[in-house]
Design a protein around this motif. Structure first.
Motif, PDB file in Angstrom:
ATOM      1  N   ILE A  61     -19.557   1.982 -33.417  1.00  0.00           N
ATOM      2  CA  ILE A  61     -21.011   2.047 -33.590  1.00  0.00           C
ATOM      3  C   ILE A  61     -21.552   0.722 -34.127  1.00  0.00           C
ATOM      4  N   PHE A  62     -20.841   0.115 -35.069  1.00  0.00           N
ATOM      5  CA  PHE A  62     -21.262  -1.181 -35.616  1.00  0.00           C
ATOM      6  C   PHE A  62     -21.269  -2.241 -34.518  1.00  0.00           C
ATOM      7  N   ASN A  63     -20.271  -2.202 -33.674  1.00  0.00           N
ATOM      8  CA  ASN A  63     -20.181  -3.174 -32.578  1.00  0.00           C
ATOM      9  C   ASN A  63     -21.382  -3.068 -31.647  1.00  0.00           C
ATOM     10  N   PHE A  64     -21.819  -1.839 -31.383  1.00  0.00           N
ATOM     11  CA  PHE A  64     -22.950  -1.647 -30.468  1.00  0.00           C
ATOM     12  C   PHE A  64     -24.288  -1.917 -31.142  1.00  0.00           C
ATOM     13  N   SER A  65     -24.484  -1.356 -32.329  1.00  0.00           N
ATOM     14  CA  SER A  65     -25.813  -1.380 -32.931  1.00  0.00           C
ATOM     15  C   SER A  65     -26.109  -2.629 -33.750  1.00  0.00           C
ATOM     16  N   ILE A  66     -25.103  -3.232 -34.348  1.00  0.00           N
ATOM     17  CA  ILE A  66     -25.320  -4.388 -35.218  1.00  0.00           C
ATOM     18  C   ILE A  66     -24.928  -5.696 -34.523  1.00  0.00           C
ATOM     19  N   VAL A  67     -23.723  -5.741 -33.989  1.00  0.00           N
ATOM     20  CA  VAL A  67     -23.235  -6.982 -33.370  1.00  0.00           C
ATOM     21  C   VAL A  67     -24.125  -7.381 -32.195  1.00  0.00           C
ATOM     22  N   ASN A  68     -24.512  -6.410 -31.373  1.00  0.00           N
ATOM     23  CA  ASN A  68     -25.328  -6.726 -30.197  1.00  0.00           C
ATOM     24  C   ASN A  68     -26.716  -7.244 -30.566  1.00  0.00           C
ATOM     25  N   VAL A  69     -27.227  -6.839 -31.720  1.00  0.00           N
ATOM     26  CA  VAL A  69     -28.601  -7.177 -32.090  1.00  0.00           C
ATOM     27  C   VAL A  69     -28.682  -8.409 -32.982  1.00  0.00           C
ATOM     28  N   PHE A  70     -27.799  -8.484 -33.987  1.00  0.00           N
ATOM     29  CA  PHE A  70     -27.946  -9.504 -35.023  1.00  0.00           C
ATOM     30  C   PHE A  70     -26.983 -10.687 -34.892  1.00  0.00           C
ATOM     31  N   PHE A  71     -25.982 -10.562 -34.033  1.00  0.00           N
ATOM     32  CA  PHE A  71     -25.039 -11.663 -33.857  1.00  0.00           C
ATOM     33  C   PHE A  71     -25.273 -12.309 -32.496  1.00  0.00           C
ATOM     34  N   LYS A  72     -25.348 -13.600 -32.473  1.00  0.00           N
ATOM     35  CA  LYS A  72     -25.584 -14.325 -31.233  1.00  0.00           C
ATOM     36  C   LYS A  72     -24.271 -14.878 -30.679  1.00  0.00           C
TER      37      LYS A  72
END
Length: 310
Positions: A291-302
């Motif tokens: 879930i972190f990979n989808f919701s956080i990494v995709n949005v806040f990490f470039k």
């Protein structure tokens, strides 16, 4: 979403009825014990089989209705996903909204298919509830208009890579749900030993913690196999797109972290004897990483995988 919401309500009513059935069973058992103690030998009372099944009938009716609505919701959900792809003239998973749409339809689809092998309808509350949450968040936060594929995604590897990824997520989701129920069942057993018979009474109609743990483990193995192929297919695609198999991009790193977590969960349980609550918590932590990979990494990490569309 409306159909899933109604199905969720039916599943919740079924859980409430399970709790009521457990209370009735506990009360009957207490009365029988008291009568036996008072009467010494006593006279046995015969109960018709139909009377025994009468309490379970309403629960089965609510459960069947919820499951039927889940099938209907899945059909509508799948249709919407296909229509999105037709409108875009491509596969419908080029951004976070489309991936969420596809991943949730995979979760529900796998939930329905698994019923042919083992009855997991008691997971209906979790499956429909998570689906509603994911679709609601995707609609509110991730929705974007249809746009063409970026050049890096315009490859047949997109189809292969994402299909195996959503299948892995589907199996991981069911495994996660079973681990949650396993922890609840362990808690209920602890309370029963302490004399708290009314605690988590609805869990009385569920499989025991050993069975739940075994099912979670088996589904996680299937999901792990798909996730392994996701990692391999992604590396092959990266070599075709960027001329290197691995570049320590943030998305690649988190995909590998998830693989390591599930590998650790499977290995620890199979060889180190990690069973019970430790095994369940490791499975839950692994799914939290998904879930972190989808919701956080995709949005806040470039990085090179910044295709959220936001």
């Amino acid at each position: 979403m409306i159909v899933y919401a109604i199905a969720f309500v039916f599943y919740v009513v079924d859980l409430a009825n399970r709790s009521g059935d457990a209370e009735v069973s506990a009360g009957s058992a207490s009365s029988a014990s008291a009568a036996k103690a008072a009467g010494g030998g006593g006279t046995a009372t015969l109960v018709k089989a139909g009377q025994k099944g009468a309490a379970a009938a309403p629960r089965s009716r609510w459960l069947r209705a919820g499951f039927a609505l889940t099938v209907l919701g899945f059909a509508l959900h799948l249709t919407a996903t296909v229509l999105r792809g037709i409108a875009a003239h491509r596969v419908p998973w080029a951004n976070m909204y489309e991936f969420a749409l596809t991943a949730t339809v995979a979760v529900v689809g796998i939930f329905l298919i698994v019923q042919f092998f083992v009855d997991l309808r008691f997971l209906g509350t979790l499956v429909t509830g998570l689906t509603l949450v994911f679709l609601g968040v995707a609609k509110v936060n991730y929705y974007v208009a249809i746009v063409p594929l970026v050049p890096a995604l315009d490859s047949y590897w997109l189809v292969i890579h994402i299909i195996v990824a959503v299948l892995a997520v589907g199996f991981f989701t069911l495994s996660f749900g079973l681990s949650i129920l396993q922890l609840l069942q362990v808690r209920r057993q602890t309370h029963l030993k302490a004399g708290q018979t009314q605690s988590l009474a609805f869990m009385g109609g569920f499989p025991n913690q050993v069975r739940l743990e075994d099912l979670a483990y088996r589904l996680a193995i299937i999901g792990f196999a798909f996730w392994t192929f996701t990692l391999i297919a992604g590396s092959i695609w990266a070599e075709a797109a960027w001329s290197r198999y691995w570049g320590w991009d943030v998305k690649e790193v988190w995909t590998f972290i998830i693989w390591v977590l599930y590998a650790g969960f499977i290995h620890a349980r199979a060889t180190r004897g990690w069973r019970g609550t430790r095994s369940a918590w490791l499975n839950i932590v692994s799914y939290a990483a998904v879930i972190f990979n989808f919701s956080i990494v995709n949005v806040f990490f470039k990085g090179l995988h910044a295709y959220s569309g936001l």
